[in-house]
Structures are given as structure tokens and as C-alpha cells.
Design a protein around this motif. Structure first.
Motif: not given
Length: 402
Positions: A39-53
């Protein structure tokens, strides 16, 4: 000498923090990774972090999805100015606290459904979302099935008047993953974590789809719920233990419903019926929706998710009937971003569409749908269903809110 034109700047980065890395976390991570590729997006989502116990488990997840940062306390990510948005994929008892804190910190928030475990929590989340929106932070609840192309197209047919006046809505969501009475007592079977059972986990989806496709609001309901298996083995205990329901014998109490049946009436005058169960032996993830109107009908079955059945009641009786529409044409919702017509999509694609829509709304500063207010309206229905079931299916009026 040759002159060069500076390259146009690329889309700005939307740095995402994923809270939770189990089943929902995995499919959300896959969606965030895939969305900007199709999809052509004007913001590019980037997975910067993940959280888990469990840090080791979270690290394995991060390695799999190429995520560079792992945390075990979600507060660290919510308070980090380098994080733009938070995606909440943990049990319902944690939704309100995380979402409210993230919104107050100026983060955009995507929260899995149902919005919360209680009506009071959902109301607080909506207030936080309203305040955050005034400061540019947007919130959305993740009813992903809305973005199945066939269901989105069914909504278009209704909006275009092809069904006329809506008279009947019938929907069911059938699963069988806990038919075995020795299946362990996982968190989804405990009210303090899950809020409710089949009602909130899968019933919420069909309540939302009914309103989404038809544009109607359910104004009142009557419900019955049932817990068929009262105790289950505790995780890690021997599944062969037979007991009287006490933890000492390796079993614990199931504190949520196993199945729910609901009848309702919309504010616009349509009748609606719903069934949600985890005890339909042989049904793995069977979602069905049929809408009947004065001019026609649509019918959908998630086990054939690329198909929509449509009946045009204005055609001559001798030649009319339900006809199959393969919802893969480029003109169909979302389908044009993918493969040539006839090459179907799957369960995961709805989450990609959800990620793309969320990113697009953030780029344009528009309220994404479904909003937290939409999630609150479903929470009102779930609350009314629980109250009705606790009072022998007593009719419950449902407020549309402010």
C-alpha cells in the motif's frame, strides 16, 4: 556538467511499539511488516520495539521479525519520545491501563478487541482518546474482520441501496477449540483476564460486523450464556487428573461463558440473531453473516472468505436467486493492492488492511475506524448481554451513548 534533481523525500517513519507477542502479536507484526510493501502510505510503519513479560520469548519474537528492541515493561515504551504509536495485543485486563497511559503520553494507539474487560474501563478509554485527539494522537480498536474485502463490499451494497430496507440480520461465530474437557485452563477461560468468554472474544466480532455492514445500531438485546465445562486442568498439570474442581487436584474453575445466544432489535427496526460458541465440534473459525432486505440479501461465510453471495429480489422470480461474487476484482475494497483477479486472500490480509488504514489516517490526521467510541458501543452490548443472561434473558435496552 549534468544537473541533478534532489530525490523527493520518502514517507516519514511511524515507529511502532508492539505490546504482546503471542498469537495476536504475531499477526500484527506480520501486518506492519507487509502493509508498506503493498500500500502507498505517507507514513511508513516500522516495528521499533516489542514488549513481553518473558524476555527470552520476546527476544526470539524480535529476532524472527527483525525488531531491534525488546522490553519487559510496557511503561518504558509508552514513556519513550522516540515511539510514535503503541499496538496493544495483550489480554483484556491490561488494555485500559496501557491505552490510557499511551494516549496521555501523546502516542497513537491501536488496541485489540474487545476494547476492555468492563464498561467502566471502556468509558475511561474513550475519554482518554477524546482528550488525546485534541492533541493530535489518534486511537482505533482492532475489529479486523471489517477489512475482509467481501464484508467491506457487502457494506457498499447496503449503502448503495441494493438491499432496500434491512429487516433481518443473522450472524454466528463457531469454534471448537475447547470441546475437549481436558483442554487446560488458559487465560481466555478466566474472567479476571479475559472479561468474558465466547461472548466477548468472538461474539464481539459478529456484533460489530452486523452494525458495520448494515449501518444499523442494535438498540436492545436478550441473551443466554452457558458454561458447559465448569473446571479444567491447570496449565502444566496432568490432564488425566479427575477432580472436584479444586486447585490442589490440578484443576481450576472456568469463570467465563463457553457459548452465548443473543436476539436483538436495531434502532432502525430490523431483527437480529447471534450465536457465539467454542463448542461447535468441527467448526474451526466459522463466521457467517446474512442480511435480508426488502430488495435483496447478502450472505457471507468466512470459510469461503473471498466470496459473497448476493440475491437481487427485483429480478424476475423465474430467474432470480443467490449468485456468487468472487470479491477479488481491483474495484473491490482492498483487492486492487494485491494479486490479479481470482487469486484469493487469506485471514492475515485483513490485518494488513487494518495496519494500512491506521497508518493512512495518522498521515492525514483523520479519525481511524472503528474508533474507541465504536468499541465502547460494542462494550455496551456485551455488558447488556451479560446482564440479560444473569437475569433469565431479560430484555436490555442499549444506549447509543452521548
Amino acid at each position: 556538467m549534468t544537473s541533478t534533481t534532489p530525490a523527493a523525500p520518502g514517507p516519514r517513519t511511524l515507529r511502532m511499539a508492539l505490546i504482546g507477542y503471542s498469537f495476536m502479536g504475531s499477526i500484527h507484526a506480520q501486518a506492519w511488516t507487509t502493509a508498506p510493501r503493498f500500500f502507498e502510505l505517507d507514513v511508513e510503519p516500522v516495528l521499533a520495539a516489542v514488549c513481553g513479560r518473558d524476555k527470552e520469548g520476546a527476544q526470539r519474537f524480535a529476532n524472527k521479525f527483525g525488531i531491534g528492541r525488546v522490553e519487559t515493561d510496557w511503561r518504558t515504551l509508552v514513556e519513550d519520545p522516540d515511539i510514535d504509536a503503541v499496538d496493544i495485543c495483550v489480554p483484556g485486563n491490561l488494555h485500559a491501563e496501557i491505552a490510557i497511559a499511551a494516549l496521555q503520553a501523546g502516542k497513537h494507539v491501536l488496541c485489540e478487541k474487545p476494547l476492555a474487560n468492563t464498561l467502566a474501563e471502556a468509558e475511561k478509554m474513550v475519554l482518554a482518546a477524546e482528550e488525546a485527539k485534541a492533541n493530535g494522537a489518534l486511537a482505533m480498536v482492532g475489529f479486523s474482520y471489517r477489512r475482509t474485502p467481501a464484508l467491506a463490499y457487502a457494506r457498499e451494497l447496503v449503502r448503495d441501496g441494493r438491499l432496500g430496507t434491512i429487516r433481518h440480520i443473522r450472524a454466528s461465530y463457531l469454534q471448537d477449540w475447547i470441546v475437549d474437557e481436558e483442554f487446560p485452563l488458559v487465560w481466555r477461560l478466566e474472567k479476571d483476564q479475559a472479561g468474558s468468554g465466547a461472548l466477548g472474544d468472538i461474539g464481539a466480532h459478529i456484533l460489530d460486523l452486523a452494525q458495520y455492514v448494515t449501518g444499523h445500531r442494535i438498540a436492545g438485546i436478550s441473551a443466554l450464556t452457558q458454561t458447559f465445562v465448569k473446571t479444567r486442568p491447570l496449565p502444566g498439570s496432568s490432564s488425566g487428573l479427575k477432580a472436584q474442581g479444586d486447585a490442589a487436584a490440578g484443576r481450576g474453575a472456568v469463570t467465563v461463558d463457553d457459548a452465548a445466544v443473543i436476539i436483538g432489535r436495531t434502532a432502525e427496526g430490523a431483527l437480529a440473531t447471534f450465536e457465539a460458541t467454542r463448542f461447535a465440534a468441527g467448526r474451526k473459525n466459522a463466521i457467517r453473516l446474512e442480511v435480508n432486505g426488502s430488495l435483496g440479501s447478502v450472505a457471507f461465510d468466512f470459510e469461503d472468505l473471498n466470496e459473497l453471495w448476493f440475491h437481487d429480489h427485483t429480478e424476475p422470480a423465474e430467474s432470480s436467486g443467490f449468485r456468487r461474487i468472487l470479491v477479488t476484482e481491483p474495484q473491490h475494497p482492498y483487492a486492487g493492492a494485491w494479486w490479479p483477479a481470482g487469486h484469493g486472500l487469506g485471514y492475515d490480509h485483513a490485518f494488513v488492511h487494518q495496519a494500512a488504514d491506521f497508518a493512512r489516517c495518522i498521515a492525514e490526521g483523520e479519525q481511524p475506524e472503528p474508533s474507541f467510541e465504536d468499541g465502547l458501543q460494542i462494550q455496551r452490548l456485551l455488558d447488556a448481554a451479560e446482564n440479560s443472561a444473569a437475569n433469565n434473558a431479560q430484555w436490555q435496552a442499549v444506549s447509543a451513548g452521548a
